[in-house]
Design an enzyme around this catalytic site. Structure first.
Site, PDB file in Angstrom:
ATOM      1  N   ASP A   1     -60.850  -5.805 -90.097  1.00 12.95           N
ATOM      2  CA  ASP A   1     -60.316  -5.291 -90.990  1.00 12.95           C
ATOM      3  C   ASP A   1     -59.628  -5.338 -92.121  1.00 12.95           C
ATOM      4  O   ASP A   1     -58.984  -5.016 -93.245  1.00 12.95           O
ATOM      5  CB  ASP A   1     -60.187  -3.992 -90.751  1.00 12.95           C
ATOM      6  CG  ASP A   1     -58.504  -3.652 -90.294  1.00 12.95           C
ATOM      7  OD1 ASP A   1     -58.197  -4.411 -89.552  1.00 12.95           O
ATOM      8  OD2 ASP A   1     -58.380  -2.238 -90.094  1.00 12.95           O
ATOM      9  N   SER A   2     -58.739  -6.879 -92.007  1.00 13.77           N
ATOM     10  CA  SER A   2     -58.842  -7.801 -92.996  1.00 13.77           C
ATOM     11  C   SER A   2     -59.539  -7.933 -94.150  1.00 13.77           C
ATOM     12  O   SER A   2     -58.584  -8.469 -95.372  1.00 13.77           O
ATOM     13  CB  SER A   2     -57.510  -9.004 -92.557  1.00 13.77           C
ATOM     14  OG  SER A   2     -58.429  -9.588 -91.999  1.00 13.77           O
TER      15      SER A   2
ATOM     16  N   ASP B   1     -63.640  -5.550 -85.290  1.00 17.01           N
ATOM     17  CA  ASP B   1     -62.609  -4.156 -85.491  1.00 17.01           C
ATOM     18  C   ASP B   1     -63.185  -2.768 -86.188  1.00 17.01           C
ATOM     19  O   ASP B   1     -63.245  -2.899 -87.211  1.00 17.01           O
ATOM     20  CB  ASP B   1     -61.234  -5.154 -86.782  1.00 17.01           C
ATOM     21  CG  ASP B   1     -60.592  -4.536 -86.420  1.00 17.01           C
ATOM     22  OD1 ASP B   1     -60.273  -4.167 -85.616  1.00 17.01           O
ATOM     23  OD2 ASP B   1     -59.455  -5.080 -87.128  1.00 17.01           O
TER      24      ASP B   1
ATOM     25  N   LYS C   1     -62.219  -3.752 -80.535  1.00 15.65           N
ATOM     26  CA  LYS C   1     -60.856  -3.653 -81.264  1.00 15.65           C
ATOM     27  C   LYS C   1     -59.962  -2.989 -81.700  1.00 15.65           C
ATOM     28  O   LYS C   1     -60.908  -2.144 -82.631  1.00 15.65           O
ATOM     29  CB  LYS C   1     -60.391  -4.560 -82.138  1.00 15.65           C
ATOM     30  CG  LYS C   1     -58.697  -4.735 -81.872  1.00 15.65           C
ATOM     31  CD  LYS C   1     -58.559  -6.489 -82.681  1.00 15.65           C
ATOM     32  CE  LYS C   1     -58.204  -6.436 -83.909  1.00 15.65           C
ATOM     33  NZ  LYS C   1     -57.157  -5.562 -84.753  1.00 15.65           N
TER      34      LYS C   1
ATOM     35  N   GLU D   1     -56.327  -0.368 -82.679  1.00 17.74           N
ATOM     36  CA  GLU D   1     -54.966  -0.321 -82.462  1.00 17.74           C
ATOM     37  C   GLU D   1     -53.848   0.627 -82.264  1.00 17.74           C
ATOM     38  O   GLU D   1     -54.749   1.414 -82.424  1.00 17.74           O
ATOM     39  CB  GLU D   1     -54.640  -0.256 -83.960  1.00 17.74           C
ATOM     40  CG  GLU D   1     -55.033  -1.482 -84.981  1.00 17.74           C
ATOM     41  CD  GLU D   1     -54.560  -2.027 -86.327  1.00 17.74           C
ATOM     42  OE1 GLU D   1     -53.576  -1.106 -86.849  1.00 17.74           O
ATOM     43  OE2 GLU D   1     -54.770  -3.240 -87.133  1.00 17.74           O
TER      44      GLU D   1
ATOM     45  N   GLU E   1     -49.035  -8.473 -82.424  1.00 20.86           N
ATOM     46  CA  GLU E   1     -48.889  -8.453 -83.555  1.00 20.86           C
ATOM     47  C   GLU E   1     -47.653  -8.954 -83.850  1.00 20.86           C
ATOM     48  O   GLU E   1     -46.565  -8.110 -83.566  1.00 20.86           O
ATOM     49  CB  GLU E   1     -49.665  -8.001 -84.677  1.00 20.86           C
ATOM     50  CG  GLU E   1     -49.159  -8.574 -86.227  1.00 20.86           C
ATOM     51  CD  GLU E   1     -50.702  -8.622 -87.107  1.00 20.86           C
ATOM     52  OE1 GLU E   1     -51.439  -7.919 -86.996  1.00 20.86           O
ATOM     53  OE2 GLU E   1     -50.743  -8.741 -87.743  1.00 20.86           O
TER      54      GLU E   1
END
Ligand code: KIV
Length: 289
Positions: free
Chosen positions: A64-65, A107, A136, A138, A205
């Protein structure tokens, strides 16, 4: 695409690609058992995905960057599930065009898995139906139930601990996580709980190199993928545009510009893969946070 010269580099002939085997979870487990490092890169479109695959990355993260890289947002919090679906499909189509073998991770964006495991399942199905092999998400202690729910339903999950960009505002900025003993202990606990819940990968990260090495030793079935976390992890990931030196903002200090000294994206990505494999990237001296 057959052996075509392009600004991206010269892709190998389709016959070479056909002899490669698709990456799967058992193959990633075998790599880990042999001590081979996993090379992961982000990609958001068909062409870069094909080039990254030709360079030999095992995993492509449709991160999602892309909110920052492709959409010009200030954080990843504004990315929608529909946008992630579109880019996941584009990446998967690019890989199919070249008979690519990379494992694709989609993501889950902010707000699409936070309400309940059922909401997470609905969102994950969108990305899996777009062609992702894994999703993925978070977060720490509130996510294992969701991870378990997805894994039980046949969806492989990559977790993400440490600096979690979707919650950057709560973290007070893009800063190192897990420096203090209590925070390090919490990360340890979260990582073990996520493995127990069935996560087969975890992105770490911006955590101290010593901590990410310890977590890598502590986890047996969950592969650690570091970004700004030193070279003691089972694999590495970078944001594509950062490692090509075309970041619109300031590159984080742990990023190496692999385009420097070459005019081919394929060459830059191949050098990244080689450096991950031989352990020369990342340089631990830059991760003594
Ligand atoms: O979205 C992304 O690109 C990521 C990486 C920074 C790991 O989550």
């Amino acid at each position: 695409m057959t052996n075509a010269a392009s600004p991206y580099g010269t892709l190998p002939p389709a016959s070479d690609m056909a002899s490669r085997k698709p990456i799967s979870l058992p193959r990633l487990n075998d790599m880990r058992a042999r001590g081979d490092k996993i090379a992961m890169i982000t990609a958001y479109d068909a062409t870069f995905a094909a080039v990254a695959d030709a360079a030999g990355v095992e995993c492509i993260l449709v991160g999602d960057s892309l909110g920052m890289v492709c959409q010009g947002l200030h954080s990843t919090a504004g990315v929608s599930l529909e946008t992630m679906r579109y880019h996941t499909e584009s990446v998967v189509r690019g890989l199919r065009r070249v008979q690519g073998t990379a494992w694709v991770i989609g993501d889950l964006p902010f707000g699409t898995y936070h309400e309940s495991p059922e909401q997470a399942l609905r969102s994950a199905m969108v990305l899996m139906q777009a062609g992702a092999h894994m999703v993925k998400l978070e977060g720490g202690d509130w996510t294992p139930d969701t991870v378990h729910f997805l894994v039980q339903r046949g969806i492989p999950v990559c977790a993400h601990l440490g600096l979690t960009p979707q919650t950057v505002h709560a973290l007070g900025g893009y800063r190192v996580q897990g420096r203090e003993p209590a925070a390090a202990a919490q990360l340890h606990k979260d990582a073990l709980a996520l493995q127990q819940a069935g996560a087969s990968m975890v992105v770490l990260e911006m955590v101290p190199a010593t901590l990410s090495s310890e977590l890598t030793q502590a986890l047996s079935t969950c592969h650690t993928i570091g970004i700004g976390a030193g070279n003691g992890t089972a694999g590495q990931v970078l944001v594509l545009h950062d490692m090509l030196g075309i970041n619109l903002g300031k590159n984080p200090k742990f990023v190496r510009n692999f385009m420097s000294g070459t005019d081919s994206v394929l060459d830059a990505l191949s050098r990244y893969v080689a450096a991950v494999k031989d352990g020369s990237f990342p340089d631990n001296a830059l991760h003594a946070w």
